[in-house]
Write a protein that holds these residues in place. Structure first.
Motif, short mmCIF file in Angstrom:
data_model
loop_
_atom_site.label_atom_id
_atom_site.label_comp_id
_atom_site.label_asym_id
_atom_site.label_seq_id
_atom_site.Cartn_x
_atom_site.Cartn_y
_atom_site.Cartn_z
N GLY A 71 -55.35 19.73 30.41
CA GLY A 71 -55.87 20.68 29.43
C GLY A 71 -55.24 22.05 29.64
N ASN A 72 -55.98 23.10 29.25
CA ASN A 72 -55.44 24.46 29.43
C ASN A 72 -55.67 25.00 30.83
OD1 ASN A 72 -58.15 25.15 29.52
ND2 ASN A 72 -58.19 26.01 27.46
N GLY A 73 -56.47 24.28 31.62
CA GLY A 73 -56.66 24.65 33.02
C GLY A 73 -57.56 25.84 33.25
N LYS B 197 -55.02 16.24 27.17
CA LYS B 197 -56.00 15.27 27.65
C LYS B 197 -55.54 13.85 27.35
CE LYS B 197 -59.90 18.45 27.07
NZ LYS B 197 -61.20 18.69 26.43
N GLU B 198 -54.87 13.68 26.21
CA GLU B 198 -54.38 12.35 25.84
C GLU B 198 -53.34 11.86 26.84
OE1 GLU B 198 -54.65 14.91 23.80
OE2 GLU B 198 -56.41 14.22 22.66
N ILE C 187 -54.96 8.65 38.45
CA ILE C 187 -56.28 9.26 38.50
C ILE C 187 -57.28 8.41 37.72
CG2 ILE C 187 -55.83 10.75 36.51
CD1 ILE C 187 -57.53 12.88 37.95
N GLU C 188 -58.46 8.27 38.28
CA GLU C 188 -59.51 7.49 37.63
C GLU C 188 -60.15 8.29 36.51
OE1 GLU C 188 -60.20 4.39 38.35
OE2 GLU C 188 -58.87 4.23 40.10
N LYS C 189 -60.74 7.57 35.56
CA LYS C 189 -61.40 8.22 34.42
C LYS C 189 -62.54 9.11 34.89
CE LYS C 189 -62.56 8.89 30.08
NZ LYS C 189 -63.80 9.64 30.22
N ALA C 190 -63.31 8.65 35.88
CA ALA C 190 -64.43 9.46 36.39
C ALA C 190 -63.92 10.75 37.03
CB ALA C 190 -65.24 8.64 37.39
#
Length: 703
Positions: free
Chosen positions: A223-225, A285-286, A294-297
């Motif tokens: 994202g934008n961080g 994010k996509e 990295i896991e979704k959680a």
């Protein structure tokens, strides 16, 4: 009587840290002043020696069959609920951590409910502590819409709104708080809401540290961080838990976060600058969702944006490891990360005469240990290329002043290098070579993984200049020369061989192996002329006498060279020498294959096996088909030959039988026919004897 503490998953990331600290702590030690709380303090975390009257830890394992930690007294199986409940009842304090493993929510709910149902049988108070995480606050509206930077505190916990995937966690929080109000004298419950954990090898942020350590070109920022991530060092969380166990505070819902209000971008940039390339790339994010690292959680946790403040923790006797947060303590966190993961750089220097096979051996060692091969030509070329890229910006307008000044300095250095090279017949002075080498060895990739220097320095003076300390080293031993420990090799490998062996090796090398190498200096034509080798070998022997050699420099530092004679090594690519060096050095000090990589290796091996079996089956079927076809052809040929032989035999027999038939027809058959007629007429008792007698009496006499 020992105070027993149950901790779930003592082999998990947080479970190891929490259980170890508690097992080395004396009950009630945190209630004393910090100056007096020597026993059971955070400083004792890394001590393994046993102490008297400490908490007695029992727990479960996250990985079935995993080794029991030394500091845990007893392991209980989760699969046997009766045994687990019996263990829970025997403990004074029960700690369940659902912040890392959501699958423990149901078990924690069962445990607190089952214990609450047995309150009447308790002979002394039991404490139940549930470790939750900030995702149960993920959708909480700001306290002041006009000022979104106002942080949440424990007083706001009733307003919290969870992330959609953490509704079960907030239900458990409510249950724990509710059951703790029934009989506070016998059953006390606490919720410790933990910020995102870091430190001690990393968990959530491990993908960042690993990518930086592995020298990825940049670190990804999702994202934008600009989202603020509440964080806490895992040791500080352990210390807060210990304080709650000791003090039984009045507040039952405690926020455990450090004082930082760091954004995701600030965290990513701090890791990149101090461990990696220093570069950060924002990804959508996509794009992030498709990242297999990295896991979704974990992705959801990294995108949370919460400003939180721990007011209760400030009143506790917490010896903070990183009170100001990850960014401010990044150097210590990186040091912990390397120590916990055993990611120590491996630094080597391989030395020897020309044509002894240094580069061949170093390449294999670099591949085995995943190290950087440091060769003089490449170091100089890379440094010159970087200077040229930097100097090219000198003529670009609108650059910032600092960048423009550096470009000008690099341009001047390039000009000085060019002039120096022209004055030295295409070579550079040692001061420039040493400068480029130091830059290379100080680079983050070499500092992370390590390196093997191939053949440089060649002289004692060069080694002194290259490894000299830039600052006063207080840690160097007395009477030893000062040196830069961050680039000093810990293994010095000397490859030895006689001059005759080296000359024979070069003259017998295939043309493709010597083409373009040092051995073709001044013309190695048709393997007969090797004056280049002779000259370089003579210089090497002159520079490395018994009393004067670069190896003496390391000997004086008590980094004693290991000698390997390659004369008797007739294995391909000096494999025997490589194996001997590997035996000396030991195991690699870097990342082994991850679970995913092991799975991928297993998958590839399985595919290769299936492909190999399929290929073998095809080859076998083709071979059987060829053999069947050959058999059919041979059988046809054999049948044809057999028929021909039979025909020839028949013709031969027929040809040979003609005279006999003629003889029989002329001389035998008439008499035999008459004898048979007479036999029929007479009808004797013994026809055979009659016919024999007849033929004897009527045998025609032939002249």
């Amino acid at each position: 009587m020992a105070v027993r503490v149950f901790i779930d998953s003592v082999d998990s990331y947080a479970g190891k840290v929490v259980s170890k600290l508690i097992s080395n702590s004396v009950p009630g030690a945190t209630l004393a002043d910090i100056d007096d709380a020597s026993e059971g303090s955070q400083a004792d975390y890394n001590r393994n020696e046993s102490k008297e009257n400490t908490y007695e830890v029992i727990g479960t394992l996250k990985v079935e069959g995993a080794k029991k930690p030394n500091w845990v007294k007893e392991i209980v199986s989760e699969s046997k609920q009766e045994d687990l409940f019996s263990a829970l009842k025997s403990c004074d304090i029960i700690v369940y951590n659902i912040s890392e493993d959501p699958s423990l929510v149901d078990q924690a709910s069962w445990a607190v409910s089952a214990l609450h149902a047995e309150i009447e049988s308790f002979t002394r108070m039991k404490t139940f502590i549930c470790i939750s995480n900030a995702m149960t606050w993920a959708r909480t509206r700001p306290i002041d819409l006009d000022d979104p930077e106002v942080p949440f505190t424990e007083d706001d916990y009733r307003r919290r709104k969870p992330h959609q995937n953490y509704k079960a966690e907030i239900s458990l929080e409510k249950l724990v708080v509710k059951l703790g109000k029934t009989n506070k004298e016998l059953f006390s419950t606490f919720i410790i809401m933990s910020g995102m954990l870091y430190g001690c090898g990393e968990s959530l942020f491990h993908y960042l540290f690993k990518a930086a350590w592995l020298n990825h070109p940049y670190l990804q920022c999702y994202g934008n961080g600009q989202n603020v991530i509440p964080t806490i060092h895992v040791k500080d969380l352990a210390s807060i838990i210990l304080n709650v166990m000791d003090g039984n505070p009045r507040v039952k819902y405690i926020i455990a976060v450090d004082d930082s209000q760091s954004t995701l971008e600030e965290i990513v940039r701090a890791v990149s600058i101090n461990l990696g390339s220093g570069k950060v790339k924002n990804v959508t994010k996509e794009e992030a969702i498709s990242d297999k690292n990295i896991e979704k959680a974990d992705f959801d946790k990294l995108l949370v944006s919460l400003r939180m403040e721990s007011t209760t923790a400030k009143d506790l006797n917490v010896e903070w490891v990183a009170e100001t947060g990850l960014v401010d303590n990044i150097e210590g966190v990186i040091r912990e990360y390397k120590e916990e993961r055993k990611l120590f750089p491996l630094r080597m220097f391989v030395f020897g005469p020309p044509a002894v096979g240094k580069s061949t051996i170093v390449e294999q060692l670099c591949k085995h240990y995943k190290l950087h091969h440091i060769k003089m030509t490449e170091v100089i070329q890379d440094a010159i290329s970087e200077l040229e890229r930097s100097a090219a910006r000198a003529d670009i307008e609108n650059e910032d002043e600092e960048d423009d000044q550096r470009a000008q300095e690099d341009q001047e250095l390039l000009e000085a290098l060019q002039e120096n090279r022209e004055q030295n017949n295409g070579r550079y002075d040692d001061q420039f070579v040493v400068r480029f080498f130091r830059q290379k060895l100080k680079s983050m990739p070499c500092q992370n993984q390590g390196f093997i220097i191939d053949g440089y320095p060649k002289l004692y003076s060069q080694a002194q200049e290259l490894f000299a300390s830039e600052e006063d080293e207080d840690d160097t031993e007395e009477n030893l020369p000062e040196y830069d420990a961050s680039i000093m090799p810990e293994f010095i490998i000397s490859l030895d061989a006689s001059d005759d062996f080296l000359k024979n090796r070069v003259i017998n090398l295939p043309e493709k192996e010597v083409h373009g190498s040092h051995n073709t200096e001044e013309g190695l034509k048709n393997k007969h002329y090797y004056t280049g080798l002779i000259r370089r070998l003579a210089r090497y022997r002159a520079e490395n006498t018994e009393d004067e050699t670069v190896l003496n420099y390391f000997d004086e530092l008590e980094i004693h060279p290991e000698h390997f004679d390659v004369t008797d090594d007739d294995s391909p690519k000096a494999l025997n020498t490589v194996k001997a060096i590997i035996k000396l050095i030991g195991e690699p000090r870097n990342y082994g294959p991850t679970a995913e990589e092991l799975e991928e290796i297993k998958r590839r091996e399985e595919e290769e096996r299936e492909l190999r079996e399929a290929q073998e089956k095809i080859e076998r079927e083709e071979k059987e088909a060829r053999e069947a076809e050959e058999r059919a052809i041979r059988q046809t040929e054999w049948k044809q030959r057999l028929d021909e032989v039979r025909k020839q035999e028949k013709e031969l027999i027929d040809t040979r039988s003609i005279p006999l038939r003629n003889y029989l027809m002329k001389h035998v058959m008439p008499t035999l026919s008459e004898g048979l007629i007479e036999c029929c007429k007479s009808r004797p008792d013994d026809p055979v004897d009659f016919l024999a007698e007849y033929l004897l009496q009527n045998n025609p006499v032939i002249d």
